[in-house]
Design an enzyme around this catalytic site. Structure first.
Site, short mmCIF file in Angstrom:
data_model
loop_
_atom_site.label_atom_id
_atom_site.label_comp_id
_atom_site.label_asym_id
_atom_site.label_seq_id
_atom_site.Cartn_x
_atom_site.Cartn_y
_atom_site.Cartn_z
N ASP A 13 2.95 -3.24 -0.86
CA ASP A 13 1.53 -3.58 -0.68
C ASP A 13 0.62 -2.88 -1.68
O ASP A 13 -0.54 -2.58 -1.39
CB ASP A 13 1.07 -3.26 0.75
CG ASP A 13 1.96 -3.95 1.78
OD1 ASP A 13 2.37 -5.09 1.52
OD2 ASP A 13 2.23 -3.34 2.83
N LYS A 16 0.81 -6.11 -5.87
CA LYS A 16 1.65 -6.82 -6.85
C LYS A 16 1.17 -8.26 -7.03
O LYS A 16 1.19 -8.79 -8.14
CB LYS A 16 3.12 -6.82 -6.38
CG LYS A 16 3.70 -5.43 -6.27
CD LYS A 16 5.11 -5.45 -5.71
CE LYS A 16 5.20 -5.84 -4.25
NZ LYS A 16 4.66 -4.84 -3.30
N GLY A 40 4.44 -9.81 1.68
CA GLY A 40 3.14 -10.40 1.97
C GLY A 40 2.22 -10.05 0.82
O GLY A 40 1.91 -8.88 0.60
N HIS A 41 1.87 -11.05 0.04
CA HIS A 41 1.01 -10.81 -1.12
C HIS A 41 -0.31 -11.54 -0.91
O HIS A 41 -0.32 -12.75 -0.70
CB HIS A 41 1.65 -11.36 -2.40
CG HIS A 41 3.05 -10.86 -2.63
ND1 HIS A 41 3.34 -9.52 -2.73
CD2 HIS A 41 4.22 -11.51 -2.78
CE1 HIS A 41 4.64 -9.38 -2.94
NE2 HIS A 41 5.20 -10.57 -2.97
N GLN A 223 8.53 -6.03 -2.09
CA GLN A 223 8.72 -4.66 -1.60
C GLN A 223 8.46 -3.64 -2.72
O GLN A 223 7.61 -3.89 -3.54
CB GLN A 223 10.11 -4.47 -0.97
CG GLN A 223 10.33 -5.25 0.31
CD GLN A 223 10.51 -6.73 0.09
OE1 GLN A 223 11.34 -7.15 -0.68
NE2 GLN A 223 9.73 -7.56 0.76
P1 GDP Z 1 1.46 -6.76 -2.50
O1 GDP Z 1 2.38 -6.94 -1.35
O2 GDP Z 1 1.88 -5.65 -3.41
O3 GDP Z 1 1.21 -8.04 -3.25
O4 GDP Z 1 0.06 -6.29 -1.89
P2 GDP Z 1 -0.69 -6.86 -0.58
O5 GDP Z 1 -1.32 -8.16 -0.94
O6 GDP Z 1 0.20 -6.81 0.61
O7 GDP Z 1 -1.78 -5.73 -0.35
C1 GDP Z 1 -2.71 -5.40 -1.31
C2 GDP Z 1 -4.12 -5.66 -0.76
O8 GDP Z 1 -5.05 -5.03 -1.58
C3 GDP Z 1 -4.53 -7.12 -0.75
O9 GDP Z 1 -5.32 -7.35 0.38
C4 GDP Z 1 -5.33 -7.30 -2.02
O10 GDP Z 1 -6.30 -8.33 -1.93
C5 GDP Z 1 -5.99 -5.96 -2.12
N1 GDP Z 1 -6.25 -5.49 -3.48
C6 GDP Z 1 -5.47 -5.59 -4.58
N2 GDP Z 1 -6.01 -4.92 -5.62
C7 GDP Z 1 -7.16 -4.38 -5.15
C8 GDP Z 1 -8.18 -3.53 -5.74
O11 GDP Z 1 -8.11 -3.14 -6.90
N3 GDP Z 1 -9.21 -3.17 -4.92
C9 GDP Z 1 -9.31 -3.57 -3.62
N4 GDP Z 1 -10.34 -3.16 -2.90
N5 GDP Z 1 -8.38 -4.35 -3.05
C10 GDP Z 1 -7.32 -4.74 -3.80
P1 IMO Z 2 5.47 -6.45 -0.04
O1 IMO Z 2 6.26 -7.32 -0.98
C1 IMO Z 2 5.51 -3.18 2.86
C2 IMO Z 2 9.21 -2.64 5.17
C3 IMO Z 2 9.13 -2.92 6.65
C4 IMO Z 2 10.19 -1.96 7.15
C5 IMO Z 2 11.26 -2.01 6.07
C6 IMO Z 2 12.42 -2.95 6.37
O2 IMO Z 2 4.33 -7.13 0.62
O3 IMO Z 2 5.11 -5.14 -0.67
P2 IMO Z 2 12.66 -5.60 6.41
O4 IMO Z 2 12.00 -6.63 7.26
O5 IMO Z 2 12.48 -5.80 4.95
O6 IMO Z 2 14.12 -5.40 6.78
O7 IMO Z 2 11.93 -4.21 6.82
O8 IMO Z 2 10.58 -2.46 4.89
N1 IMO Z 2 8.74 -3.76 4.30
C7 IMO Z 2 7.58 -3.77 3.66
N2 IMO Z 2 6.55 -2.89 3.66
N3 IMO Z 2 5.45 -4.27 2.06
C8 IMO Z 2 6.47 -5.15 2.03
O9 IMO Z 2 6.52 -6.17 1.16
C9 IMO Z 2 7.58 -4.95 2.88
N4 IMO Z 2 8.73 -5.62 3.10
C10 IMO Z 2 9.44 -4.88 3.97
O10 IMO Z 2 7.85 -2.63 7.17
O11 IMO Z 2 9.68 -0.64 7.18
MG MG Z 3 2.35 -6.91 0.74
#
Ligand code: GDP
Ligand code: IMO
Ligand code: MG
Length: 428
Positions: A13, A16, A40-41, A223
């Site tokens: 998270d 990416k 979850g992106h 991840q």
């Molecule tokens: P990912 O799994 O690595 O793709 O990241 P996620 O989407 O799960 O979580 C990142 C969160 O941060 C999302 O809600 C994005 O919209 C938000 N985000 C990404 N870059 C920035 C930033 O530079 N500033 C802020 N405030 N939010 C950001």
């Molecule tokens: P993105 O791509 C954050 C964590 C779960 C758990 C562990 C194992 O959005 O960064 P799983 O269901 O993969 O067997 O769970 O990994 N986990 C993540 N945490 N971001 C993710 O993906 C994750 N995908 C799995 O919370 O601790």
């Molecule tokens: Mg994510």
């Protein structure tokens, strides 16, 4: 420089999806090479929010060819749900290619994920419950179902029978659940075959040809490094290689084709699920970061654990992945703090340790040693050049860069596509 890998450098998270989207208009192919719908992106374009799980975030960029390669585990129902949701919003998904070698997540994987977690009790991993671990376990155990099996009914039935033979004993006798019928699984999987057929391809061949033709291919990791099954905080990890090496085995391109490895780090740290997290904040500061950064899971909605930036983890990630560039996201979230603590080393049982300890038990005991940097009060969401940032924010970035193992080439200052400061071009 045609092959670029994006990976999470912390516990997921990091943003990416946003980093992939940033490069979207300049790339030809985007490849999801590991994981499944545990990812979850969130990508925000013109104020509109898109949440992607199984599809690579690059699918939102016009003209890019999205690929789901062999290293991914696919829940086909989720795949079609996600595709249909994008189609309804006017996104062209017609170019999607899927590897015939990718493995399939079925109902029994989801069920096993949930019951094994329940049985672990206090030792729970806190998985996403999507069947990821059991599907990869079947792959390694050589009893998995692959996408190509959907096109040979006899083989499919034999494989499902083989897999369920053992699993039904487990489900009924150990976990007290009902047995799963072979035909239930087979007919469910077959019902997707015709829609899937035109998407299935020899994606390793396609990607190698693309690289030969000097196309730009972006490998988008799900991840993160600390969740990698080999290099993460095992057993509190996911079940795939989410580090840059996974881009090679997970897609069928040679490691020598990778030119650039972009590590995504947040300006602080978060983690979802159980496992060690040295800089975790339990009190008010942690809640402040969670609210200000809106740190709730994109996949499960769970509140994310929050803490300060951990430089030994960044250095570890730089090393394990061969990071050439970092993108630091969410710097805007730190605006308004008087002082910003950064973990520069750990104390393990009273001894200073500068790097992530090799022993997991030591990592569980690691207490962060902090250095404090001056904060800034200005809103930085409008910054587009490094010089637009307040001096104190520039100093923070430069100080972190000096201790993180690679240069910081871009800085996120807001969730939107445009909210980014680029210091070094990420492709050339
Ligand atoms: P990912 O799994 O690595 O793709 O990241 P996620 O989407 O799960 O979580 C990142 C969160 O941060 C999302 O809600 C994005 O919209 C938000 N985000 C990404 N870059 C920035 C930033 O530079 N500033 C802020 N405030 N939010 C950001
Ligand atoms: P993105 O791509 C954050 C964590 C779960 C758990 C562990 C194992 O959005 O960064 P799983 O269901 O993969 O067997 O769970 O990994 N986990 C993540 N945490 N971001 C993710 O993906 C994750 N995908 C799995 O919370 O601790
Ligand atoms: Mg994510």
């Amino acid at each position: 420089m045609p092959a670029i890998v994006i990976i999470g450098a912390q516990w997921g998270d990091e943003g990416k999806g946003k980093a992939t989207d940033l490069l979207g208009s300049r790339i030809d192919y985007v490849v999801k090479f590991n994981g499944g719908n545990n990812a979850g992106h969130t990508v925000v374009i013109d104020g509109e929010k898109y949440a992607l799980h199984l599809l690579p975030s690059g699918i939102l960029s016009e003209g890019v060819i999205p690929v789901i390669s062999n290293g991914v585990v696919i829940d086909i129902e989720v795949l079609f749900e996600e595709l249909d949701a994008l189609i309804a919003r006017g996104v062209d998904v017609s170019r999607l290619m899927i590897s015939s070698n990718a493995h399939v997540i079925t109902q029994y994987h989801r069920t096993l994920d949930k019951v094994t977690e329940r049985f672990l009790g206090k030792r729970q991993i806190g998985t996403t419950g999507r069947g990821i671990g059991p599907a990869y376990a079947d792959k390694i155990n050589r009893v998995g179902i692959r996408i190509q099996d959907l096109f040979d009914e006899n083989i499919l039935r034999q494989k499902v029978q083989g897999a369920l033979h053992q699993k039904n004993h487990l489900l009924v006798k150990i976990y007290n659940r009902r047995a799963i019928e072979v035909e239930e699984i087979v007919s469910n999987l077959l019902s997707y075959a015709e829609r899937l057929r035109p998407m299935v391809a020899d994606t390793a061949l396609v990607l190698n040809d693309a690289l030969d033709a000097q196309k730009i291919v972006l490998f988008e990791g799900g991840q993160a490094t600390m969740l990698d099954v080999d290099h993460g905080t095992y057993p509190f990890v996911t079940s795939s290689n989410s580090t840059s090496g996974g881009a090679s085995t997970g897609s069928g391109i040679g490691p020598n084709r990778i030119d650039r490895v972009i590590g995504i780090v947040k300006a602080y740290t978060t983690r979802v699920g159980a496992g060690p997290f040295p800089t975790e904040l339990h009190g008010e500061d942690g809640e402040w970061l969670r609210q200000k950064g809106f740190e709730f899971g994109t996949t499960t909605g769970r509140p994310r654990r929050t803490g300060w930036y951990d430089a030994p983890i960044a250095r570890y990630s730089a090393r394990i992945n061969g990071v050439t560039d970092f993108v630091m996201t969410k710097l805007d979230v730190l605006s308004g703090l008087e002082k910003i603590p950064v973990c520069v080393a750990y104390s393990v049982d009273g001894v200073r340790v500068d790097e992530v300890p090799a022993s997991q038990s030591d990592f569980h005991h690691a207490v962060p040693i902090y250095e404090e940097f001056d904060g800034w009060q200005e809103d930085i969401t409008g910054a587009r050049e490094f010089s637009d940032l307040p001096q104190k924010a520039q100093d923070y970035v430069l100080a972190i860069e000096a201790i993180s193992g690679a240069r910081i080439s871009a800085i996120g200052v807001g969730p939107g596509r445009e909210a980014i400061v680029v210091r070094h071009d990420l492709i050339n």
